[in-house]
Write a protein that holds these residues in place. Structure first.
Motif, PDB file in Angstrom:
ATOM      1  N   PHE A   1     103.646  40.183  22.266  1.00  0.00           N
ATOM      2  CA  PHE A   1     104.352  41.455  22.284  1.00  0.00           C
ATOM      3  C   PHE A   1     104.590  41.996  20.887  1.00  0.00           C
ATOM      4  O   PHE A   1     104.755  41.243  19.921  1.00  0.00           O
ATOM      5  CB  PHE A   1     105.704  41.297  22.977  1.00  0.00           C
ATOM      6  CG  PHE A   1     105.629  41.240  24.472  1.00  0.00           C
ATOM      7  CD1 PHE A   1     105.346  40.046  25.117  1.00  0.00           C
ATOM      8  CD2 PHE A   1     105.835  42.376  25.236  1.00  0.00           C
ATOM      9  CE1 PHE A   1     105.272  39.992  26.501  1.00  0.00           C
ATOM     10  CE2 PHE A   1     105.769  42.334  26.610  1.00  0.00           C
ATOM     11  CZ  PHE A   1     105.482  41.141  27.246  1.00  0.00           C
TER      12      PHE A   1
ATOM     13  N   ASP B   1      96.161  33.851  29.193  1.00  0.00           N
ATOM     14  CA  ASP B   1      96.965  34.859  29.858  1.00  0.00           C
ATOM     15  C   ASP B   1      98.213  35.234  29.088  1.00  0.00           C
ATOM     16  O   ASP B   1      98.897  36.167  29.446  1.00  0.00           O
ATOM     17  CB  ASP B   1      97.381  34.366  31.248  1.00  0.00           C
ATOM     18  CG  ASP B   1      96.283  34.590  32.266  1.00  0.00           C
ATOM     19  OD1 ASP B   1      96.393  34.028  33.355  1.00  0.00           O
ATOM     20  OD2 ASP B   1      95.351  35.331  31.953  1.00  0.00           O
ATOM     21  N   LYS B   2      98.529  34.473  28.055  1.00  0.00           N
ATOM     22  CA  LYS B   2      99.814  34.735  27.419  1.00  0.00           C
ATOM     23  C   LYS B   2      99.781  36.074  26.699  1.00  0.00           C
ATOM     24  O   LYS B   2      98.802  36.436  26.052  1.00  0.00           O
ATOM     25  CB  LYS B   2     100.183  33.614  26.465  1.00  0.00           C
ATOM     26  CG  LYS B   2      99.245  33.430  25.296  1.00  0.00           C
ATOM     27  CD  LYS B   2      99.688  32.249  24.450  1.00  0.00           C
ATOM     28  CE  LYS B   2      98.761  32.040  23.270  1.00  0.00           C
ATOM     29  NZ  LYS B   2      99.143  30.826  22.505  1.00  0.00           N
ATOM     30  N   LEU B   3     100.848  36.806  26.859  1.00  0.00           N
ATOM     31  CA  LEU B   3     100.984  38.109  26.225  1.00  0.00           C
ATOM     32  C   LEU B   3     101.661  37.945  24.871  1.00  0.00           C
ATOM     33  O   LEU B   3     102.648  37.221  24.744  1.00  0.00           O
ATOM     34  CB  LEU B   3     101.807  39.053  27.103  1.00  0.00           C
ATOM     35  CG  LEU B   3     101.174  39.454  28.435  1.00  0.00           C
ATOM     36  CD1 LEU B   3     102.160  40.284  29.253  1.00  0.00           C
ATOM     37  CD2 LEU B   3      99.893  40.235  28.206  1.00  0.00           C
TER      38      LEU B   3
ATOM     39  N   ARG C   1      92.119  47.975  29.514  1.00  0.00           N
ATOM     40  CA  ARG C   1      91.247  46.853  29.163  1.00  0.00           C
ATOM     41  C   ARG C   1      90.281  47.287  28.077  1.00  0.00           C
ATOM     42  O   ARG C   1      90.059  48.478  27.867  1.00  0.00           O
ATOM     43  CB  ARG C   1      90.513  46.368  30.400  1.00  0.00           C
ATOM     44  CG  ARG C   1      91.482  45.948  31.490  1.00  0.00           C
ATOM     45  CD  ARG C   1      90.824  45.491  32.772  1.00  0.00           C
ATOM     46  NE  ARG C   1      91.771  45.537  33.876  1.00  0.00           N
ATOM     47  CZ  ARG C   1      92.757  44.669  34.043  1.00  0.00           C
ATOM     48  NH1 ARG C   1      92.906  43.693  33.190  1.00  0.00           N
ATOM     49  NH2 ARG C   1      93.590  44.782  35.065  1.00  0.00           N
TER      50      ARG C   1
ATOM     51  N   SER D   1      96.590  40.480  25.069  1.00  0.00           N
ATOM     52  CA  SER D   1      96.249  39.101  25.419  1.00  0.00           C
ATOM     53  C   SER D   1      94.774  38.877  25.148  1.00  0.00           C
ATOM     54  O   SER D   1      93.964  39.790  25.181  1.00  0.00           O
ATOM     55  CB  SER D   1      96.596  38.774  26.868  1.00  0.00           C
ATOM     56  OG  SER D   1      95.739  39.436  27.762  1.00  0.00           O
TER      57      SER D   1
ATOM     58  N   ASN E   1      91.557  41.511  24.787  1.00  0.00           N
ATOM     59  CA  ASN E   1      90.833  42.378  25.712  1.00  0.00           C
ATOM     60  C   ASN E   1      91.714  43.060  26.748  1.00  0.00           C
ATOM     61  O   ASN E   1      91.221  43.774  27.616  1.00  0.00           O
ATOM     62  CB  ASN E   1      89.733  41.578  26.424  1.00  0.00           C
ATOM     63  CG  ASN E   1      90.292  40.591  27.425  1.00  0.00           C
ATOM     64  OD1 ASN E   1      91.418  40.141  27.305  1.00  0.00           O
ATOM     65  ND2 ASN E   1      89.499  40.264  28.421  1.00  0.00           N
ATOM     66  N   TYR E   2      93.033  42.847  26.674  1.00  0.00           N
ATOM     67  CA  TYR E   2      93.922  43.459  27.662  1.00  0.00           C
ATOM     68  C   TYR E   2      95.190  43.909  26.950  1.00  0.00           C
ATOM     69  O   TYR E   2      95.774  43.138  26.170  1.00  0.00           O
ATOM     70  CB  TYR E   2      94.249  42.438  28.755  1.00  0.00           C
ATOM     71  CG  TYR E   2      95.275  42.917  29.758  1.00  0.00           C
ATOM     72  CD1 TYR E   2      96.519  42.306  29.844  1.00  0.00           C
ATOM     73  CD2 TYR E   2      95.008  43.978  30.618  1.00  0.00           C
ATOM     74  CE1 TYR E   2      97.462  42.741  30.756  1.00  0.00           C
ATOM     75  CE2 TYR E   2      95.946  44.417  31.535  1.00  0.00           C
ATOM     76  CZ  TYR E   2      97.169  43.793  31.595  1.00  0.00           C
ATOM     77  OH  TYR E   2      98.100  44.232  32.500  1.00  0.00           O
TER      78      TYR E   2
END
Lengths: 112, 112
Positions: free
Chosen positions: A102, A98-100, A51, A93, A31-32
């Protein structure tokens, strides 16, 4: 697990042209979606984010679009300048973590 | 300036030695993240803290790695018995008021 694919791996444009970098994510719960610019020897710098409740966001010469149905998001840079030359990373994420995650990065070169 | 500093910026060590890195976010960042970035790749999540509590650890974080955030402010990442495969850029990030993560300049580790 969550995966983010990024294309192209390298992109060369003439100063003043536009550049587009595309990413695809795998988990529909994401969602981000931030975009980072990384210059040699430096940490990633957040340049724009979006978002999942928004389809497009613009900040001066940069814009990001999101297609949730296709699980695609893209970075658009208009009127490119030599100082835009860097490696660009997309990320995603999941809601409630919260972890991104990449992408593998796009090396953008803007020739004067 | 992202408000996140890391020390040292570069570390060269011999295989088998222990190393410790430090990350200092500005005081109002209650979430702090560690990522690892190898050459030509995007950052990979290692672990994150909410104040002093370590909430999630990646499978990448072997038992030779330990991270702490004793007072909910600065954080340390220690690698014991370093291996050549540990050579990478170690990045610290702090969470902003939304979902944004702001990265420090990183610590580049070279294991000989």
């Amino acid at each position: 697990g969550e995966n983010v694919e990024q294309h192209p791996s390298t992109l060369s444009v003439q100063e003043g042209d536009s550049a587009v970098i595309k990413c695809t994510y795998s988990d529909s719960a994401s969602n981000y979606f931030p975009w980072y610019k990384q210059e040699l020897g430096k940490g990633p710098q957040l340049i724009i984010d979006i978002r999942s409740n928004v389809g497009e966001k613009k900040d001066q010469r940069i814009a990001v679009t999101l297609n949730k149905t296709a699980k695609h998001f893209s970075l658009h840079i208009t009127e490119t300048q030599p100082e835009d030359s860097a490696v660009y990373f997309c990320a995603s994420s999941l809601y409630n973590t919260d972890k991104l995650i990449f992408g593998t990065g796009t090396r953008l070169q803007v020739f004067p | 300036d992202t408000g996140v500093s890391q020390d040292p910026r570069h570390k060269i060590t011999k295989r088998g030695q222990n190393v410790t890195f430090r990350c200092d976010p500005i005081s109002e960042h209650n979430r702090l993240y560690w990522y690892r970035q190898t050459l030509g790749q995007g950052p990979e999540f290692l672990t994150y803290f909410q104040n002093e509590a370590q909430l999630e650890k990646s499978r990448l974080l072997s038992d030779r790695f330990s991270a702490e955030r004793p007072k909910g402010s600065f954080s340390t990442l220690e690698i014991q018995r370093t291996e050549q495969g540990d050579s990478a850029m170690y990045l610290c990030a702090a969470k902003g008021p939304g979902n944004e993560q702001f990265f420090g300049p990183g610590t580049r580790l070279t294991v000989l």
